[in-house]
Design an enzyme around this catalytic site. Structure first.
Site, PDB file in Angstrom:
ATOM      1  N   ASP A  82       3.770  -0.091  -9.777  1.00  0.00           N
ATOM      2  CA  ASP A  82       4.448  -0.905  -8.763  1.00  0.00           C
ATOM      3  C   ASP A  82       3.984  -2.369  -8.799  1.00  0.00           C
ATOM      4  O   ASP A  82       2.786  -2.643  -8.914  1.00  0.00           O
ATOM      5  CB  ASP A  82       4.148  -0.294  -7.383  1.00  0.00           C
ATOM      6  CG  ASP A  82       5.224  -0.627  -6.373  1.00  0.00           C
ATOM      7  OD1 ASP A  82       6.381  -0.826  -6.779  1.00  0.00           O
ATOM      8  OD2 ASP A  82       4.905  -0.667  -5.164  1.00  0.00           O
ATOM      9  N   HIS A  83       4.927  -3.280  -8.694  1.00  0.00           N
ATOM     10  CA  HIS A  83       4.649  -4.717  -8.525  1.00  0.00           C
ATOM     11  C   HIS A  83       3.578  -5.261  -9.466  1.00  0.00           C
ATOM     12  O   HIS A  83       2.621  -5.910  -9.030  1.00  0.00           O
ATOM     13  CB  HIS A  83       4.207  -5.020  -7.085  1.00  0.00           C
ATOM     14  CG  HIS A  83       5.320  -4.956  -6.103  1.00  0.00           C
ATOM     15  ND1 HIS A  83       6.262  -5.948  -5.987  1.00  0.00           N
ATOM     16  CD2 HIS A  83       5.644  -4.009  -5.192  1.00  0.00           C
ATOM     17  CE1 HIS A  83       7.132  -5.612  -5.042  1.00  0.00           C
ATOM     18  NE2 HIS A  83       6.784  -4.432  -4.547  1.00  0.00           N
ATOM     19  N   HIS A 181       6.907  -5.962   3.120  1.00  0.00           N
ATOM     20  CA  HIS A 181       5.783  -5.064   2.870  1.00  0.00           C
ATOM     21  C   HIS A 181       4.834  -5.092   4.068  1.00  0.00           C
ATOM     22  O   HIS A 181       4.589  -6.159   4.629  1.00  0.00           O
ATOM     23  CB  HIS A 181       5.006  -5.519   1.628  1.00  0.00           C
ATOM     24  CG  HIS A 181       5.771  -5.334   0.348  1.00  0.00           C
ATOM     25  ND1 HIS A 181       5.888  -6.330  -0.590  1.00  0.00           N
ATOM     26  CD2 HIS A 181       6.432  -4.259  -0.154  1.00  0.00           C
ATOM     27  CE1 HIS A 181       6.595  -5.876  -1.620  1.00  0.00           C
ATOM     28  NE2 HIS A 181       6.940  -4.630  -1.379  1.00  0.00           N
ATOM     29  N   GLY A 182       4.271  -3.950   4.406  1.00  0.00           N
ATOM     30  CA  GLY A 182       3.287  -3.887   5.489  1.00  0.00           C
ATOM     31  C   GLY A 182       3.937  -3.437   6.786  1.00  0.00           C
ATOM     32  O   GLY A 182       5.037  -2.886   6.789  1.00  0.00           O
ATOM     33  N   HIS A 214      12.525  -2.008  -0.933  1.00  0.00           N
ATOM     34  CA  HIS A 214      11.080  -2.170  -0.714  1.00  0.00           C
ATOM     35  C   HIS A 214      10.800  -2.237   0.788  1.00  0.00           C
ATOM     36  O   HIS A 214      11.693  -2.538   1.572  1.00  0.00           O
ATOM     37  CB  HIS A 214      10.591  -3.449  -1.404  1.00  0.00           C
ATOM     38  CG  HIS A 214      10.434  -3.263  -2.889  1.00  0.00           C
ATOM     39  ND1 HIS A 214       9.206  -3.122  -3.487  1.00  0.00           N
ATOM     40  CD2 HIS A 214      11.354  -3.144  -3.874  1.00  0.00           C
ATOM     41  CE1 HIS A 214       9.380  -2.940  -4.791  1.00  0.00           C
ATOM     42  NE2 HIS A 214      10.674  -2.953  -5.049  1.00  0.00           N
ATOM     43  N   GLY A 215       9.536  -1.969   1.144  1.00  0.00           N
ATOM     44  CA  GLY A 215       9.143  -2.140   2.547  1.00  0.00           C
ATOM     45  C   GLY A 215       9.621  -1.036   3.465  1.00  0.00           C
ATOM     46  O   GLY A 215      10.089  -1.294   4.577  1.00  0.00           O
ATOM     47  N   ASN A 236      10.901   2.718  -1.256  1.00  0.00           N
ATOM     48  CA  ASN A 236       9.453   2.576  -1.425  1.00  0.00           C
ATOM     49  C   ASN A 236       8.698   2.673  -0.106  1.00  0.00           C
ATOM     50  O   ASN A 236       9.010   1.957   0.849  1.00  0.00           O
ATOM     51  CB  ASN A 236       9.133   1.207  -2.027  1.00  0.00           C
ATOM     52  CG  ASN A 236       9.531   1.088  -3.473  1.00  0.00           C
ATOM     53  OD1 ASN A 236      10.171   1.976  -4.032  1.00  0.00           O
ATOM     54  ND2 ASN A 236       9.150  -0.009  -4.089  1.00  0.00           N
ATOM     55  N   THR A 239       2.479   1.453   2.885  1.00  0.00           N
ATOM     56  CA  THR A 239       1.535   1.231   3.994  1.00  0.00           C
ATOM     57  C   THR A 239       1.383   2.484   4.860  1.00  0.00           C
ATOM     58  O   THR A 239       0.271   2.837   5.255  1.00  0.00           O
ATOM     59  CB  THR A 239       2.025   0.046   4.849  1.00  0.00           C
ATOM     60  OG1 THR A 239       2.169  -1.091   3.989  1.00  0.00           O
ATOM     61  CG2 THR A 239       1.049  -0.284   5.960  1.00  0.00           C
TER      62      THR A 239
HETATM   63  P1  13P Z   1       5.526  -0.691   2.612  1.00  0.00           P
HETATM   64  O1  13P Z   1       4.072  -0.845   2.354  1.00  0.00           O
HETATM   65  O2  13P Z   1       6.017  -1.629   3.675  1.00  0.00           O
HETATM   66  O3  13P Z   1       5.904   0.732   2.888  1.00  0.00           O
HETATM   67  O4  13P Z   1       6.298  -1.142   1.299  1.00  0.00           O
HETATM   68  C1  13P Z   1       6.185  -0.351   0.160  1.00  0.00           C
HETATM   69  C2  13P Z   1       6.749  -1.018  -1.042  1.00  0.00           C
HETATM   70  O5  13P Z   1       7.786  -1.640  -1.004  1.00  0.00           O
HETATM   71  C3  13P Z   1       6.004  -0.845  -2.287  1.00  0.00           C
HETATM   72  O6  13P Z   1       6.582  -1.521  -3.345  1.00  0.00           O
END
Ligand code: 13P
Length: 290
Positions: A82-83, A181-182, A214-215, A236, A239
């Site tokens: 990932d990323h 994210h987060g 994402h997120g 995805n 967190t």
């Molecule tokens: P979260 O941490 O907000 O769940 O996002 C996960 C993500 O997009 C990982 O690439």
């Protein structure tokens, strides 16, 4: 089931309008729980590792554990990096046995993003049956080493999406649409219309590149289902699983610190993670698809 890359399972998910959960793990216990949930729920699944845990455990070790777990599941299981902003580490993970790689050059100008992403896509396609995710626009928040502040946020330009996919040769596409994210500190400002437009441009006539959201942490069930309905076929979640791991650890240790029984601690983390993943598979609609 033999190991699977992301593209095959996501083509199927896009066609049938459900989404495959992509769960970031930082431990083997979580990895086991993710695959067990997929078996129980009759679902495809994507195990994700960010770069820091991949370096800590070593890609070869994670890929070996993944292969053994995937073989025990009757349904497709993918291992995704990932990323990752470093093409060389992307290549090392591809060599080690990851089946989907995300090269994240989204903070670079468009031409440079195309160049770096294409380099990784070409390498992965040459190396084996390894698919690649690229990102256009930037996602607010922190995911491992990728930190995007409010001032750096840029939504995906829909007019560039097709060109980006065509020129890079990526298999799956992550457009920035306002998720973050987060933990969301306020109501997320998601541009559903933008996402629908991108889905129409890329996958309206034929499915060219399944779309990634994402997120996932903190999105309501309603928002999640809406994004899945619009064509988000990889979802995805990171967190939330970190919170589940830490809270389950804390909860267990609060009552049992002096038992010195790490097996029971693992069991507590496993059970909590399993429950969280099963819930996601229900909401995403991947449960029962196999
Ligand atoms: P979260 O941490 O907000 O769940 O996002 C996960 C993500 O997009 C990982 O690439």
């Amino acid at each position: 089931m033999p190991v699977a890359n992301a593209k095959e399972m996501l083509l199927e998910a896009t066609r049938k309008k459900y989404s495959v959960g992509a769960f970031n793990v930082t431990s083997l216990v979580q990895m086991e729980a993710v695959v067990e949930a997929a078996i129980q729920m009759r679902s495809a699944v994507i195990i994700q590792t960010s770069v820091t845990p991949a370096k800590f455990f070593k890609p070869e070790v994670l890929a070996a554990a993944y292969r053994a777990l995937a073989q025990a599941s009757p349904y497709p299981v993918c291992l995704h990096l990932d990323h990752c902003t470093d093409p060389e580490f992307c290549k090392r993970c591809a060599d080690a046995g990851y089946t989907n790689i995300m090269i994240d050059a989204s903070l670079e100008p468009f031409e440079r993003n195309v160049e770096i992403t294409k380099e990784v896509a070409d390498y992965c396609h040459r190396t084996g049956d390894i698919t690649v995710e690229g990102e256009l626009g930037t996602v607010l928040g922190v995911e491992d080493n990728v930190k995007v502040s409010g001032g750096q946020v840029a939504l995906c330009d829909p007019d560039k999406a097709e060109e980006f996919v065509r020129r890079t040769g990526i298999d799956i596409f992550a457009p920035a649409i306002g998720t973050a994210h987060g933990v969301y500190k306020s109501e997320p400002k998601i541009d559903f219309e933008l996402f629908a437009r991108i889905a129409e441009i890329l996958n309206g006539r034929e499915i060219r590149a399944p779309l990634v959201i994402h997120g996932g942490t903190g999105l309501s069930d309603e928002v999640t289902r809406r994004l899945v309905g619009l064509g988000g076929s990889k979802f995805n979640v990171s967190t939330e699983l970190k919170h589940v791991l830490m809270d389950a650890t804390d909860g267990y240790l609060a009552g049992h610190l002096k038992d010195y029984n790490p097996g029971k601690l693992d069991a507590a983390v496993f059970a909590a993670t399993l429950e969280a993943i099963r819930r996601w598979m229900d909401i995403l609609g991947s449960a029962g698809q196999y």
